[in-house]
Design a protein around this motif. Structure first.
Motif, mmCIF file in Angstrom:
data_model
loop_
_atom_site.group_PDB
_atom_site.id
_atom_site.type_symbol
_atom_site.label_atom_id
_atom_site.label_comp_id
_atom_site.label_asym_id
_atom_site.label_seq_id
_atom_site.Cartn_x
_atom_site.Cartn_y
_atom_site.Cartn_z
ATOM 1 N N ASP A 37 -7.298 10.124 5.640
ATOM 2 C CA ASP A 37 -7.419 9.884 7.081
ATOM 3 C C ASP A 37 -7.033 8.455 7.445
ATOM 4 O O ASP A 37 -6.332 8.217 8.429
ATOM 5 C CB ASP A 37 -8.866 10.144 7.531
ATOM 6 N N ASN A 40 -3.433 8.031 7.262
ATOM 7 C CA ASN A 40 -2.802 8.649 8.428
ATOM 8 C C ASN A 40 -2.817 7.697 9.623
ATOM 9 O O ASN A 40 -1.804 7.519 10.307
ATOM 10 C CB ASN A 40 -3.562 9.947 8.763
ATOM 11 N N ILE A 41 -3.958 7.080 9.861
ATOM 12 C CA ILE A 41 -4.064 6.181 11.026
ATOM 13 C C ILE A 41 -3.136 4.980 10.839
ATOM 14 O O ILE A 41 -2.439 4.573 11.767
ATOM 15 C CB ILE A 41 -5.529 5.744 11.231
ATOM 16 N N THR A 44 0.460 6.155 11.399
ATOM 17 C CA THR A 44 0.699 6.358 12.835
ATOM 18 C C THR A 44 0.829 5.014 13.553
ATOM 19 O O THR A 44 1.711 4.815 14.391
ATOM 20 C CB THR A 44 -0.464 7.187 13.422
ATOM 21 N N GLY A 121 -6.662 15.809 21.108
ATOM 22 C CA GLY A 121 -7.898 15.995 20.356
ATOM 23 C C GLY A 121 -7.718 16.686 19.032
ATOM 24 O O GLY A 121 -8.676 16.815 18.263
ATOM 25 N N ALA A 122 -6.501 17.140 18.729
ATOM 26 C CA ALA A 122 -6.292 17.813 17.444
ATOM 27 C C ALA A 122 -6.081 16.790 16.337
ATOM 28 O O ALA A 122 -5.391 15.802 16.527
ATOM 29 C CB ALA A 122 -5.083 18.731 17.534
ATOM 30 N N ALA A 123 -6.677 17.036 15.216
ATOM 31 C CA ALA A 123 -6.405 16.198 14.051
ATOM 32 C C ALA A 123 -5.068 16.649 13.465
ATOM 33 O O ALA A 123 -4.711 17.820 13.507
ATOM 34 C CB ALA A 123 -7.514 16.353 13.014
ATOM 35 N N THR A 124 -4.313 15.714 12.937
ATOM 36 C CA THR A 124 -2.972 16.059 12.471
ATOM 37 C C THR A 124 -2.745 15.597 11.044
ATOM 38 O O THR A 124 -1.632 15.310 10.657
ATOM 39 C CB THR A 124 -1.926 15.410 13.377
ATOM 40 N N ALA A 132 0.800 11.027 12.799
ATOM 41 C CA ALA A 132 0.825 11.832 14.021
ATOM 42 C C ALA A 132 2.254 12.207 14.346
ATOM 43 O O ALA A 132 3.139 11.350 14.372
ATOM 44 C CB ALA A 132 0.207 11.060 15.173
ATOM 45 N N THR C 266 -10.075 7.551 14.332
ATOM 46 C CA THR C 266 -10.000 8.882 13.727
ATOM 47 C C THR C 266 -8.555 9.365 13.823
ATOM 48 O O THR C 266 -7.783 8.891 14.661
ATOM 49 C CB THR C 266 -10.896 9.893 14.464
ATOM 50 N N VAL C 267 -8.222 10.315 12.981
ATOM 51 C CA VAL C 267 -6.876 10.889 13.003
ATOM 52 C C VAL C 267 -6.579 11.483 14.378
ATOM 53 O O VAL C 267 -5.472 11.339 14.922
ATOM 54 C CB VAL C 267 -6.756 11.956 11.895
ATOM 55 N N SER C 268 -7.573 12.104 14.950
ATOM 56 C CA SER C 268 -7.378 12.734 16.241
ATOM 57 C C SER C 268 -7.133 11.700 17.338
ATOM 58 O O SER C 268 -6.248 11.859 18.184
ATOM 59 C CB SER C 268 -8.611 13.597 16.537
ATOM 60 N N ALA C 271 -3.671 10.269 16.912
ATOM 61 C CA ALA C 271 -2.650 11.219 17.376
ATOM 62 C C ALA C 271 -2.594 11.259 18.896
ATOM 63 O O ALA C 271 -1.528 11.404 19.485
ATOM 64 C CB ALA C 271 -2.940 12.609 16.809
#
Lengths: 445, 445, 445
Positions: A37, A40-41, A44, A121-124, A132, C266-268, C271
């Motif tokens: 996670d 990912n951040i 992004t 609001g969806a996690a990706t 993202a 958070t990932v969400s 995104a």
């Protein structure tokens, strides 16, 4: 091999041993990697920060071009640039992105459908593509706008607005994504081992080829080349704006090259981004120093527009491989980029190819140089494959652009009339003068 | 102690109690600190983002100076600025960085060898220095370019290009790194307890001393000071470009001061960076308000160049200690910085020291003020040690700069001829006018 | 409902199905969320990066306005902008921030005491508000400066400096925070369900209402409207600076809207920030394309200032809800924003409301549009509540601004004399001309 030796000799001003990159630091094996996670951040974030820096390059091109055209064409150049950035974004959403990236699978093109992004609001977090989706689109979109910006400068002061915008739509929606698919989309060139880290060829040369084709189809500005072959200088209206544009582009290039690492969620990736910043910065610096020194030697005066284009050529040159080179290699690559500008700007004039801002030397020729020289520092690349990629993308973009320019010329005309060109595009097509209050100086042409 | 009381009195406009920083929030002890790797990435990111913001200050100085010189010298100012940034980067890589940071150990200098960085793909998480080596180099390099930029503005409109660039090479490769080694490199000043968070003295005053020395050796512009001591105003060519430059510098300063926290991998470090942003912003705001109010009172008109320099003086003043002050203290420090500008710009003219853009008041004098006042808010600093640092770095930079300026003057001349100065440096040394089409207005001098 | 259908029809150029956002990616449930500390750092970083981007918008407004006023008023516009940014910061620290955020609790105002921040070195991880307090203040502060900037452009070329700065102090210290408290501070409007993600109404319309009121109280520039109702164009002095300003604002808007996600730990959330970038960018692009196409059709020439304002109107329109819309919806919302500009700029002239830079169409009218249309894409909003919020904030700001403008007019006068207006504010109030060397062109008015 010969070239490697040549380079080593050139760089032997005391820094020879540094050409081989220094031994890696012992890795601290006990570290805990960032979680998926957190990676990912970070990834992004790299796309978003890199992306807004590259978006800012749109302003850089605008200022560079507004400064290098004559005041009677400045408003037009402003409209073209904000227009092309807008058209590029919409076209790259509508078909370009998926044409470039979706289902290429070693082939030639992807699927030209609109890009879509996950719900709010969806996690990706997909471990395969741990960032993202929208951030990747944004980062790729600002690259395509960069390619279109290159065309704008070369064709300034005589092209009509609408055919330019239509060409932009085709370039950013179709041509750029196709050659992009060959490499970054996972197509045939990438399978062959072609190497172009951040786009010396995929972005800068593509823009340069399209600009070159346009310049040939469009012809030179009236009065630029005399009947006896003499070249008339048409000085730009504002050197400080051109300088500002160059600094903006330099700043944006940290995003362009740094973001092209595509990840910074590990210590190693973050360190690579940092290394890219250093090489990018110093290649540009070497381009500046080379052009300042060479114009002093050749012309006995330092040419400010050459210095600016030297910075940009250094940047374009290092873009194909900003990570692998040691600092001396980056300086060498950038300095040759600047040198190319000094020697090819007059050459284009000899060929009567009228490139208003010098975009062809900077983006096309330095882009070829940077792409060609990748194997000097990156062992995974080969000179043969680099040449294949340069030539294939060049031929495609040349032919495709020529067809579209030809169609536009036949269908609606791409050039304003002679009288309108003399009056300036601002009065004729825009209706708003750029500097209505500033007197017409003695050098107004 | 006396000064603290004076300040408290000054600040007693209702905010007295806020001078003591507010009580810390209760720490949430149950939090999990970020892992070493994640901290490393955050720290590297801080250097990269802070670094590109400070790099952008090069554009800010360029615009500020291009706006404040007359149009006949604008192209030259553009070349000088892109040139100095390039030279600074190369010199700081070649010897400056390690001269400043490598093996100083409480002494006077480090080891002047080229900087090197880990291989691509190498992890660089060293718990001792938990960031990417290249990101630190990049961040430090843009600081040395800032110091050189300061010199450029003061000496504008009469210094030749090449001696200026040679001086820049010496300043950024040798002088700045030496005094930098004394403090940030872990040398004798830092052992003594000198405190200069982001470089009011190490960067701004160093640039200011070098500029002052140059201004004295070079002499004033022809016609600036009349035989009877009268001062002739030579208005700048573009106030909006000067304003743009100021805003660029203000923006860059968030990187300059915020990045100097050197870490943001913990909640506490990130909160400190945020606090630094607030103090930096409000010190600049106070500098603006002070200069607007004072010039209205003294001259019955608000002087726009004073307002711009007021912002910059506020920024320089808070740079020595942007973290410890409460908001009222930051406002006070910045307002005094602005006040210094209002009163010392005329003073320099009385001394016939011709500082084209006001860099000496802004960077040298406000830098001294900011460094001196650190103990007001930072209990770890003492006024005596602050004075020792200010004086030691001042004397070194003054003497060393004077020697180099003297050698350059003797060896190649540093000043253009009178006729060339009258014509403008753009025609004589650059060959490209900045604004070839804009008429010569009535105030052209 | 009717409106939704209308929109669907409008968007039915082949992308209809995309109006419903695509299905969410399957969430990777096995991911480890970032720790509270890491989330805190990411959130703080978002505020800082978003904040410096929005701070940069102050430069954007300055360039836009400096380019759109005549050269005799450019220095004044520079002073006003750097002055208002400074005053806004100080006032928002002194009372605005806590008036807006502290203890509103469903009511109308908070507690007007100075903002304070934790001590240096203090951890600030409060799971309720997991970011550094100072970073939030910084982010909110640059928003209030944006609102004040809007006023500056409309009232240019005839308002005195000091009443403008006093109005700015009241607007940023009191009025903006009060209406801000109603929504973002957790007041009555937020309890009612009003939705304004990043401030189409809270920032842009508030600035627009204050500007409109000021324009009415102040009156039009001399000569703008002839006795027979004819409108005299007073062309701006520098289209490239206006274009630069627009690009700066566009860049800053990524911080404005992206940062308003208020979290990226958070990932969400990350995104969502990315999605906001995409929608923000494409709404602006659609605004540009709409204005270019419409001015070509209506006027047979493309109006560059309309294109610039089209970009800004697109940005303002998407600001109330940059997250929920699908890409086609974002394009639609932005395109209507641009369309509003094309049709309402002439309308204001018919009403003899003299808005020098077009800020009322861009910020007020597109702001109303953007706020009103939120329920089209965000099911949590309702058209009725949106209208209640628009009207309530409009009436408050109109009345409060009118009172203050009236008091200022009575107490000290807000407008320069006719002769001073003809001479230009730079000579009269500032004493420094913006372009002293550039000749007076034929169109000088």
């Amino acid at each position: 091999m010969r070239l490697t030796n040549l380079f080593a000799a050139t760089a032997a001003f005391g820094a020879l041993s540094m050409l081989a990159a220094p031994p890696a630091l012992a890795q601290a094996a006990a570290q805990t990697p960032a979680s998926v996670d957190v990676q990912n951040i970070f990834n992004t974030l790299l796309f978003l920060v890199g992306g807004f820096l590259v978006m800012w390059m749109a302003a850089g091109f605008t200022m560079l071009e507004a400064g290098l055209v004559r005041s009677k064409n400045v408003s037009m150049q402003c409209v073209k640039n904000i227009g092309l950035y807008s058209v590029a974004g919409i076209m790259y959403w509508l078909i370009g992105y998926n044409l470039m990236y979706s289902g290429v699978d070693g082939g030639f093109i992807g699927t030209p459908v609109p890009a879509s992004f996950p719900d709010p609001g969806a996690a990706t977090a997909d471990p395969e593509a741990n960032y993202a989706a929208a951030s990747d689109w944004f980062f790729q979109m600002v690259f395509v706008a960069t390619a279109a910006s290159i065309v704008s400068g070369t064709l300034a002061e005589r092209i009509k607005l609408w055919p330019f915008l239509i060409f932009t739509a085709v370039l950013t929606g179709i041509f750029y994504p196709i050659t992009g698919a060959w490499q970054w989309g996972g197509g045939w060139l990438s399978e062959m081992g072609f190497s172009d880290f951040a786009g010396s060829t995929l972005v800068h040369s593509v823009g340069g080829w399209a600009a070159l084709t346009g310049a040939i189809v469009l012809g030179a500005r009236k009065g630029k080349y005399g009947p006896g072959g003499e070249v008339h200088v048409m000085p730009g209206s504002s050197i400080p704006l051109a300088t500002l544009g160059t600094f903006i582009l330099w700043l944006g290039w940290f995003g362009f090259n740094g973001g092209s690492q595509l990840a910074m969620g590990t210590v190693s990736d973050a360190a690579d981004v940092a290394r890219i910043f250093v090489n990018t910065n110093l290649a540009a610096a070497a381009g500046v120093v080379a052009t300042i020194a060479l114009t002093q030697i050749i012309y006995k005066k330092v040419d400010v527009t050459m210095a600016l284009n030297g910075a940009l050529a250094g940047l374009v040159s290092i873009t194909a491989e900003p990570l692998a080179p040691s600092v001396p290699a980056a300086l060498f690559i950038g300095a040759i980029g600047g040198t190319i500008v000094v020697f090819t700007v007059p050459l284009l004039d000899k060929l009567k190819i009228d490139d208003v801002v010098g975009a062809i030397p900077v983006h096309l020729l330095a882009g070829i140089w940077g792409t060609f020289i990748v194997p000097l520092t990156n062992n995974d690349a080969s000179y043969v494959t680099q040449i294949v990629g340069i030539v294939a993308i060049g031929i495609f973009t040349l032919v495709a652009s020529a067809v579209v320019w030809g169609i536009l010329k036949a269908a609606m005309g791409i050039r304003v009339g002679d009288e309108e060109e003399a009056l300036g595009l601002d009065k004729v097509e825009i209706g708003v003068e750029a500097y209505p209050e500033f007197g017409t100086g003695s050098q107004r042409i």
